[in-house]
Scaffold this active site. Structure first.
Site, PDB file in Angstrom:
ATOM      1  N   HIS A  64      34.654  60.919  27.098  1.00  0.00           N
ATOM      2  CA  HIS A  64      35.651  59.927  26.697  1.00  0.00           C
ATOM      3  C   HIS A  64      36.444  59.482  27.921  1.00  0.00           C
ATOM      4  CE1 HIS A  64      38.409  58.336  23.422  1.00  0.00           C
ATOM      5  NE2 HIS A  64      39.130  58.141  24.518  1.00  0.00           N
ATOM      6  N   ASP A 286      40.091  61.415  28.491  1.00  0.00           N
ATOM      7  CA  ASP A 286      40.640  60.075  28.236  1.00  0.00           C
ATOM      8  C   ASP A 286      40.965  59.380  29.557  1.00  0.00           C
ATOM      9  OD1 ASP A 286      41.302  57.943  26.619  1.00  0.00           O
ATOM     10  OD2 ASP A 286      43.246  58.731  25.994  1.00  0.00           O
TER      11      ASP A 286
END
Length: 388
Positions: A64, A286
């Site tokens: 991610h 992230d």
């Protein structure tokens, strides 16, 4: 050129003891407690590196990352820049899966696929999700299934937003239709075929996933929710669904004291303590994404951005707390590789990709090999991105 790593303490993720590793052609060619001198019969020059007992682990997989940059929720000047190569490698990350986030309007799948291919040229193993927060998903071909089938780096859909004021507020029917396209696309191609789900702070939480598990024939592995540690009630929901088959992903974002959230290391510890299946938890950074704080009216009041180095930070924090390396590693390596069907990643074995990280005594990333190429040595990048 062949590379011979002498005398490393190898975790594959299971401990193999002190071993020599022979690397060539981007692969691990041999592992043994003591390999003989190579010069007499090696088909190419051999470079030796003495590790003197330092721990060798698989390269980290980050499922991610906003490789083209995230953000933009407070205007065009808040669009986060693209993430450079060394931001990944300095954090021990050798495999990334890029995605779009909130903004599928000024950012595009064309740009994401190009950025994915650029990272490959620069030395990383890189893949991407099609789509983004919105429904219908933004795609290259007009179809999720065709994107998975015909665009080689695309392995599924992500990060589709649910339970978030920035989402498209998808209906259950829309949700399962996209999940079904992911699943069949994966069957057709041998790719992951995963629906990677952004979870917000909304009160509906994981209700769409629970309903899909209750009412459809779709395999539980198709659903891959992330940010499940962003609030404590959501994390409790994630603990409840993991035994039913989905893999849950915690995010290595900063958590302030008293905040209604768990840090990645706290969440992983709590998951283990609750008896969650060891193979169904992963951690991602992230990286490049915006870390916004909104008020009750949905207005942005503060923002930061996530850094890929947070992934290695979470691993280090767990080791500092005394957890065995072989228990911690799968969360960052083999669990991710297994879910994403990246069978040459996440482990150290003869024939797998030579993505390796050497840890310092203090659990920091010291050296990194990506595809058999030394990209970080003694904490300094030896290879940088084109525009770094």
């Amino acid at each position: 050129m062949l590379l011979l790593l002498r005398g490393g303490s190898v975790f594959a993720p299971e401990p193999l003891g002190i071993c020599d590793l022979l690397v060539g052609g981007g692969k691990i060619l041999a592992i043994a407690p003591k390999l003989p001198p190579m010069e007499a019969f090696a088909p190419a020059p051999v470079t030796e590196i003495s590790l003197q007992g330092a721990r060798v682990i698989p390269g980290l997989l980050d499922a991610h990352v906003h490789s083209t940059g995230g953000g933009g929720e407070a205007g065009p000047h808040t669009r986060v820049p693209a993430v450079p190569l060394s931001a990944f490698t300095l954090g021990g990350i050798t495999t990334v899966v890029g995605l779009l986030g909130t903004d599928g309007t000024t950012r595009s799948m064309e740009n994401l696929v190009a950025a994915t291919n650029a990272l490959r040229v620069e030395g990383l193993s890189a893949y991407c999700w099609t789509g983004g927060y919105e429904v219908p998903p933004v795609t290259l071909s007009g179809s999720v299934r065709r994107d998975i089938a015909f665009v080689e780096p695309i392995i599924g859909v992500g990060e589709m937003a649910i339970s978030d004021h920035r989402s498209s507020q998808p209906t259950f029917e829309e949700f399962i239709r996209i999940a079904a396209d992911c699943h069949v696309g994966g069957l057709m191609t041998g790719k992951a075929g995963i629906l990677h789900l952004h979870l917000g702070d909304g009160k509906r939480g994981l209700s769409l996933v629970r309903r899909a598990l209750d009412e459809t024939e779709l395999p539980p592995r198709v659903f891959y929710p992330t940010h499940v540690n962003r609030n404590k009630a959501l994390f409790d929901e994630a603990l409840a669904i993991a035994p039913r088959g989905p893999t849950v992903d915690v995010t290595a974002f900063p958590v302030e004291e008293g905040e209604d959230a768990w840090s990645a290391e706290d969440a992983i510890e709590r998951y283990w303590a609750a008896g969650g299946p060891d193979s169904r938890i992963t951690c991602s950074s992230d990286g490049g994404g915006c870390l916004p704080t909104f008020n009750g009216q949905g207005e942005l009041v503060r923002m930061d951005f996530a850094r890929p180095s947070a992934l290695a930070g979470a691993l280090r924090a767990l080791l500092d707390r005394g957890h065995p390396l072989e228990r911690v590693l799968p969360v960052f390596t083999s669990n991710v590789a297994n879910l994403l069907r990246l069978h040459q990643k996440g482990r150290i074995a003869v024939g797998t990709d030579a993505d390796l990280v050497v840890l310092s005594d203090e659990h920091h990333v010291r050296d990194v090999l990506a595809g058999g190429r030394v990209v970080v040595r003694h904490g300094v990048p030896t290879v940088r991105g084109t525009f770094e």
